[in-house]
Motif scaffolding. Structure first.
Motif, mmCIF file in Angstrom:
data_model
loop_
_atom_site.group_PDB
_atom_site.id
_atom_site.type_symbol
_atom_site.label_atom_id
_atom_site.label_comp_id
_atom_site.label_asym_id
_atom_site.label_seq_id
_atom_site.Cartn_x
_atom_site.Cartn_y
_atom_site.Cartn_z
ATOM 1 N N ALA A 121 3.913 -4.681 2.991
ATOM 2 C CA ALA A 121 4.634 -3.415 3.138
ATOM 3 C C ALA A 121 3.693 -2.247 2.864
ATOM 4 C CB ALA A 121 5.820 -3.360 2.190
ATOM 5 N N ALA A 122 3.898 -1.171 3.613
ATOM 6 C CA ALA A 122 3.139 0.061 3.410
ATOM 7 C C ALA A 122 4.091 1.239 3.558
ATOM 8 C CB ALA A 122 2.001 0.171 4.419
ATOM 9 N N ALA A 123 3.983 2.174 2.625
ATOM 10 C CA ALA A 123 4.792 3.385 2.654
ATOM 11 C C ALA A 123 3.856 4.571 2.518
ATOM 12 C CB ALA A 123 5.803 3.390 1.518
ATOM 13 N N SER A 124 4.185 5.652 3.205
ATOM 14 C CA SER A 124 3.319 6.829 3.103
ATOM 15 C C SER A 124 4.136 8.106 3.100
ATOM 16 C CB SER A 124 2.315 6.868 4.254
ATOM 17 O OG SER A 124 2.962 7.109 5.488
ATOM 18 N N THR B 132 5.928 -4.429 6.993
ATOM 19 C CA THR B 132 6.930 -3.384 7.141
ATOM 20 C C THR B 132 6.304 -2.056 6.751
ATOM 21 O OG1 THR B 132 8.667 -4.959 6.566
ATOM 22 C CG2 THR B 132 9.224 -2.615 6.416
ATOM 23 N N VAL B 133 6.432 -1.050 7.606
ATOM 24 C CA VAL B 133 5.856 0.267 7.329
ATOM 25 C C VAL B 133 6.941 1.336 7.434
ATOM 26 C CG1 VAL B 133 3.522 -0.335 8.064
ATOM 27 C CG2 VAL B 133 5.113 0.580 9.724
ATOM 28 N N ARG B 134 6.850 2.324 6.533
ATOM 29 C CA ARG B 134 7.775 3.457 6.554
ATOM 30 C C ARG B 134 7.034 4.702 6.138
ATOM 31 N NH1 ARG B 134 13.464 2.788 4.433
ATOM 32 N NH2 ARG B 134 13.473 4.992 4.961
ATOM 33 N N SER B 135 7.455 5.818 6.688
ATOM 34 C CA SER B 135 6.872 7.108 6.353
ATOM 35 C C SER B 135 7.975 8.008 5.812
ATOM 36 C CB SER B 135 6.248 7.718 7.616
ATOM 37 O OG SER B 135 5.449 8.810 7.288
ATOM 38 N N PHE B 136 7.629 8.832 4.824
ATOM 39 C CA PHE B 136 8.609 9.668 4.142
ATOM 40 C C PHE B 136 8.114 11.101 4.035
ATOM 41 C CE2 PHE B 136 9.175 5.338 2.807
ATOM 42 C CZ PHE B 136 10.546 5.161 2.739
ATOM 43 N N GLU B 137 9.039 12.020 3.860
ATOM 44 C CA GLU B 137 8.693 13.430 3.690
ATOM 45 C C GLU B 137 8.145 13.729 2.298
ATOM 46 O OE1 GLU B 137 8.509 15.864 5.967
ATOM 47 O OE2 GLU B 137 8.990 14.308 7.430
ATOM 48 N N ILE C 111 0.860 -1.189 0.000
ATOM 49 C CA ILE C 111 0.000 0.000 0.000
ATOM 50 C C ILE C 111 0.891 1.232 0.000
ATOM 51 C CG2 ILE C 111 -1.591 1.404 1.384
ATOM 52 C CD1 ILE C 111 -2.978 -1.114 2.269
ATOM 53 N N LEU C 112 0.513 2.217 -0.821
ATOM 54 C CA LEU C 112 1.166 3.526 -0.852
ATOM 55 C C LEU C 112 0.142 4.554 -0.424
ATOM 56 C CD1 LEU C 112 3.525 5.419 -1.675
ATOM 57 C CD2 LEU C 112 2.530 5.432 -3.988
ATOM 58 N N GLY C 113 0.485 5.354 0.578
ATOM 59 C CA GLY C 113 -0.441 6.375 1.059
ATOM 60 C C GLY C 113 0.104 7.773 0.857
ATOM 61 N N ASP C 114 -0.717 8.617 0.236
ATOM 62 C CA ASP C 114 -0.405 10.050 0.213
ATOM 63 C C ASP C 114 -1.243 10.655 1.324
ATOM 64 O OD1 ASP C 114 -0.050 12.734 -0.104
ATOM 65 O OD2 ASP C 114 -0.416 12.744 -2.271
ATOM 66 N N GLU D 209 9.704 9.580 -2.590
ATOM 67 C CA GLU D 209 10.583 8.748 -1.770
ATOM 68 C C GLU D 209 9.840 7.495 -1.300
ATOM 69 O OE1 GLU D 209 11.512 11.460 1.380
ATOM 70 O OE2 GLU D 209 13.249 12.295 0.349
ATOM 71 N N ALA D 210 8.594 7.679 -0.887
ATOM 72 C CA ALA D 210 7.786 6.543 -0.425
ATOM 73 C C ALA D 210 7.576 5.547 -1.566
ATOM 74 C CB ALA D 210 6.442 7.038 0.105
ATOM 75 N N LYS D 211 7.260 6.074 -2.727
ATOM 76 C CA LYS D 211 7.026 5.227 -3.899
ATOM 77 C C LYS D 211 8.301 4.479 -4.281
ATOM 78 C CE LYS D 211 4.733 5.564 -8.355
ATOM 79 N NZ LYS D 211 4.082 6.456 -9.313
ATOM 80 N N ALA D 212 9.437 5.170 -4.297
ATOM 81 C CA ALA D 212 10.716 4.544 -4.653
ATOM 82 C C ALA D 212 11.070 3.433 -3.673
ATOM 83 C CB ALA D 212 11.826 5.593 -4.713
ATOM 84 N N TRP D 213 10.883 3.688 -2.376
ATOM 85 C CA TRP D 213 11.181 2.666 -1.379
ATOM 86 C C TRP D 213 10.280 1.452 -1.577
ATOM 87 C CZ3 TRP D 213 8.079 0.591 2.522
ATOM 88 C CH2 TRP D 213 8.733 -0.334 3.345
#
Length: 163
Positions: free
Chosen positions: A117-120, A144-149, A84-87, A153-157
């Motif tokens: 995995a989820a990135a936002s 695995t979850v990560r948050s980006f500025e 999942i990708l979150g804006d 960056e979130a999409k690339a990760w």
């Protein structure tokens, strides 16, 4: 409880949630009518990553937030996705009860559905950032979850995460 009875219970719960969202506001009705194009949260599939994308546009009521997450879960299952990708830029806050629901109810079901995995992109506001951090801190082992500025960056990760 059997898998069939859990699915039946989930279907009835989603039906009730859908009706609540549809009747609470015109924006809620638009959300139910078109999950991919509405002012609250656009929920789509990005086949390039591949993942479910949640792009928040405005404040969501509890019913709307839960509806969006149930739709995301449905897309994960239907498309056999694991990311999942979150804006979350416009996500103002997640009420404490909904944070608990995400950690204790939704996350375990998402893991069962195959989420890995989820990135936002971090919310712009302080309370949104705190809310997302609290939810992410409750991610179960296996997700695995990560948050980006920055969203890029979130999409690339997320594209580097091997499933």
């Amino acid at each position: 409880m059997t898998v069939g009875s859990r699915r039946g219970q989930a279907t009835e719960s989603l039906r009730q949630l859908t009706e609540a969202v549809r009747t609470e506001s015109s924006d809620g009705a638009r959300l139910v009518a078109n999950i991919a194009d509405n002012p609250i949260c656009r929920v789509t599939v990005d086949t390039g990553i591949p993942c479910v994308v949640l792009a928040w546009g405005s404040y969501a009521t509890s019913a709307q937030l839960r509806f969006v997450h149930e739709c995301a879960l449905d897309l994960l299952r239907r498309h056999a996705l694991h990311k999942i990708l979150g804006d979350d830029s416009a996500l103002a806050v997640i009420p404490v009860d909904d944070q608990g629901w995400l950690r204790e109810d939704w996350f375990p079901r998402a893991l069962e559905a195959g989420l890995k995995a989820a990135a936002s992109k971090c919310p712009n506001g302080f309370f949104g950032k705190q809310s997302v951090a609290n939810v992410m801190s409750g991610a179960p082992v296996g997700i695995t979850v990560r948050s980006f500025e920055q969203l890029d960056e979130a999409k690339a990760w997320l594209q580097t995460v091997k499933i």
